[in-house]
Design a protein around this motif. Structure first.
Motif, short mmCIF file in Angstrom:
data_model
loop_
_atom_site.label_atom_id
_atom_site.label_comp_id
_atom_site.label_asym_id
_atom_site.label_seq_id
_atom_site.Cartn_x
_atom_site.Cartn_y
_atom_site.Cartn_z
N ILE A 134 0.96 13.42 2.30
CA ILE A 134 -0.27 12.72 2.70
C ILE A 134 -0.94 13.54 3.81
O ILE A 134 -0.25 14.07 4.70
N SER A 135 -2.27 13.65 3.78
CA SER A 135 -2.96 14.50 4.76
C SER A 135 -2.70 14.03 6.20
O SER A 135 -2.43 12.84 6.42
N GLN A 179 0.87 -1.18 0.00
CA GLN A 179 0.00 0.00 0.00
C GLN A 179 0.91 1.23 0.00
O GLN A 179 1.69 1.42 0.92
N SER A 228 -4.76 13.59 8.62
CA SER A 228 -5.69 12.57 9.14
C SER A 228 -5.33 11.18 8.59
O SER A 228 -5.38 10.20 9.33
N THR A 229 -4.92 11.12 7.31
CA THR A 229 -4.54 9.81 6.76
C THR A 229 -3.27 9.30 7.44
O THR A 229 -3.16 8.12 7.77
N ASN A 251 0.73 4.47 0.47
CA ASN A 251 0.81 5.44 1.56
C ASN A 251 1.54 4.87 2.78
O ASN A 251 2.31 5.57 3.43
N ARG A 289 4.12 13.31 13.37
CA ARG A 289 3.08 13.12 12.34
C ARG A 289 3.09 14.28 11.35
O ARG A 289 2.92 14.08 10.15
N SER A 306 3.64 14.04 7.39
CA SER A 306 2.64 14.58 6.46
C SER A 306 3.29 15.54 5.47
O SER A 306 3.05 15.46 4.27
N SER A 357 -2.37 9.93 10.47
CA SER A 357 -2.78 9.46 11.80
C SER A 357 -3.39 8.06 11.73
O SER A 357 -3.11 7.21 12.57
N ASN A 358 -4.23 7.84 10.71
CA ASN A 358 -4.85 6.51 10.57
C ASN A 358 -3.78 5.44 10.32
O ASN A 358 -3.83 4.36 10.90
N ILE A 359 -2.83 5.77 9.46
CA ILE A 359 -1.77 4.80 9.14
C ILE A 359 -0.94 4.51 10.39
O ILE A 359 -0.63 3.37 10.70
#
Ligand SMILES: [Zn+2]
Length: 406
Positions: free
Chosen positions: A39-40, A12, A42-43, A14, A30, A34, A45-47
């Protein structure tokens, strides 16, 4: 957590980008991840949450740059215990296997006196056995070993893993090192030139840590080089970049085994110093090298020359300073082309001998076109004899994150 899970998630894009930042920067917030990946937040943070659950990343208070003052912010790093890589160094006399964590920490290692010029198939089998013993002794879960990085003294086709040309180990020409280890140890394997591995190890975990553009120089029997641009190894179009030992320096200089004359390695390397000492010895000049009885002058070593220079022998001091001057001249050409932040010399008899080191430093400073602004720091390897193996192990993560997973 097994390596197959890692191999699957790095597909993947990202996730691979986030891991790449943490691998190259060693630690990052983070926000920095970013901004470096685009990459945003929020993305990212999710990763991170996902990688944290898998225990691949962890939080740290350690600074990215230890020289900064003030309260350190919390940042992220790869969990050094999440995965390991094997580093294997194939040499002429002493070879080595090492197990290395994602932070460059050495978990276990073993050296073996082995004639690298004997049958490559046998050497591969012995080294695979040694590597196997290193893993067993460390008690590491084999599922957490992501691959093997092999350092080799010569030019290799790093996509196929085949040796193209080696003057130090000619018996290995056309040998497929990658297949040799994959068959014996059942881990993905990669091969890299030894000087490239050295500079990679130093840039990721040693004296060049945090630097973007670095030139690595290995001075031994010959001269090897490795170039780091923007924290990555510069390979060239045929993975043959960095062969600085064969830069043409003197038009009618000594004959090099590559067929050309006056290559840098014929003017400044351990073998060049030894050849010069023998040549001068034969002229009958007064030198401390004659002090020993029944001394076979054809076997003068670089250590003999350094020892005599330390005792004040003018002739040996001149040989050393000439070798330092030639290396400095060769490096000035590279410094003016590449403008690196740092030039790292391997730990070895010549670089570690101060008069040699100082001569190289002075010659680079004098010849730097951009003056002080363009003069890089000259340093000696911090990882010492571990540098090549740690670098070879680091190749595994580099290639995996570059999309070369197997
Ligand atoms: Zn040459």
């Amino acid at each position: 957590m097994s390596r197959t899970t890692l191999f699957s998630i790095v597909r993947q894009k990202n996730i691979a980008s986030v891991l790449k930042v943490l691998h190259l920067e060693r630690r990052a917030s983070r926000a920095r991840i970013s901004s470096l990946t685009g990459i945003s937040r929020s993305t990212v943070s999710n990763i991170i949450s996902k990688l944290e659950k898998l225990q691949i990343v962890e939080y740290t208070n350690e600074r990215r740059d230890p020289s900064l003052v003030g309260r350190p912010g919390v940042s992220l790093r790869l969990n050094p215990k999440a995965f390991y890589a094997l580093g294997i160094e194939i040499n002429v006399f002493t070879s080595r296997a090492m197990l290395v964590g994602l932070d460059g920490g050495v978990i276990g290692k073993q050296d073996i006196e082995l004639n690298g010029r004997s049958n490559p198939d046998q050497v591969l089998s012995i080294l695979a056995e040694v590597a196997d013993q290193v893993i067993s002794k460390s008690g590491t879960d084999r599922e957490r070993i992501i691959g093997i990085g092999v350092s080799f003294m010569g030019l290799t086709d790093h996509t196929k893993g085949i040796v193209i040309r080696s003057t130090s180990l000619p018996e290995w020409n056309r040998v497929n090192i990658v297949e040799g280890f994959q068959e014996r140890l059942a881990f993905p394997a990669y091969v890299e030139n030894n000087a490239n591995a050295m500079v990679l190890g130093e840039t990721r975990f040693g004296i060049g840590r945090g630097k973007n553009n670095v030139l690595g120089v290995a001075i031994d029997e010959g001269i090897g080089g490795g170039i780091i641009i923007n924290k990555r190894l510069y390979m060239g179009s045929h993975a043959a970049a960095g062969e600085i030992g064969h830069m043409s320096i003197v038009q009618a200089g000594p004959l090099c085994h590559c067929g050309n004359r006056g290559c840098l390695r014929t003017l400044t390397s351990e073998s060049a110093v030894e050849a010069n000492a023998i040549r001068i010895f034969k002229t009958g000049v007064k030198t401390l090298l004659r002090d020993r009885e029944h001394f076979d002058y054809m076997k003068i070593t670089v250590q003999d020359v350094i020892a005599a220079a330390r005792r004040g022998d003018t002739c040996c001091k001149d040989i050393i300073s000439e070798a330092g001057w030639y290396l400095g001249k060769g490096l000035v050409n590279l410094v003016n082309v590449l403008n690196p932040e740092m030039v790292i010399l391997n730990e070895g008899p010549l670089p570690s001998f101060e008069p040699f080191f100082e001569e190289v430093k002075k010659t680079i400073a004098e010849g730097s076109y951009a003056g002080k602004l363009g003069t890089p720091e000259l340093a000696i390897s911090a990882l010492g004899e571990d540098a090549v193996c740690v670098g070879a192990a680091s190749v595994v993560m580099d290639r995996l994150l570059a999309g070369n997973e197997k």
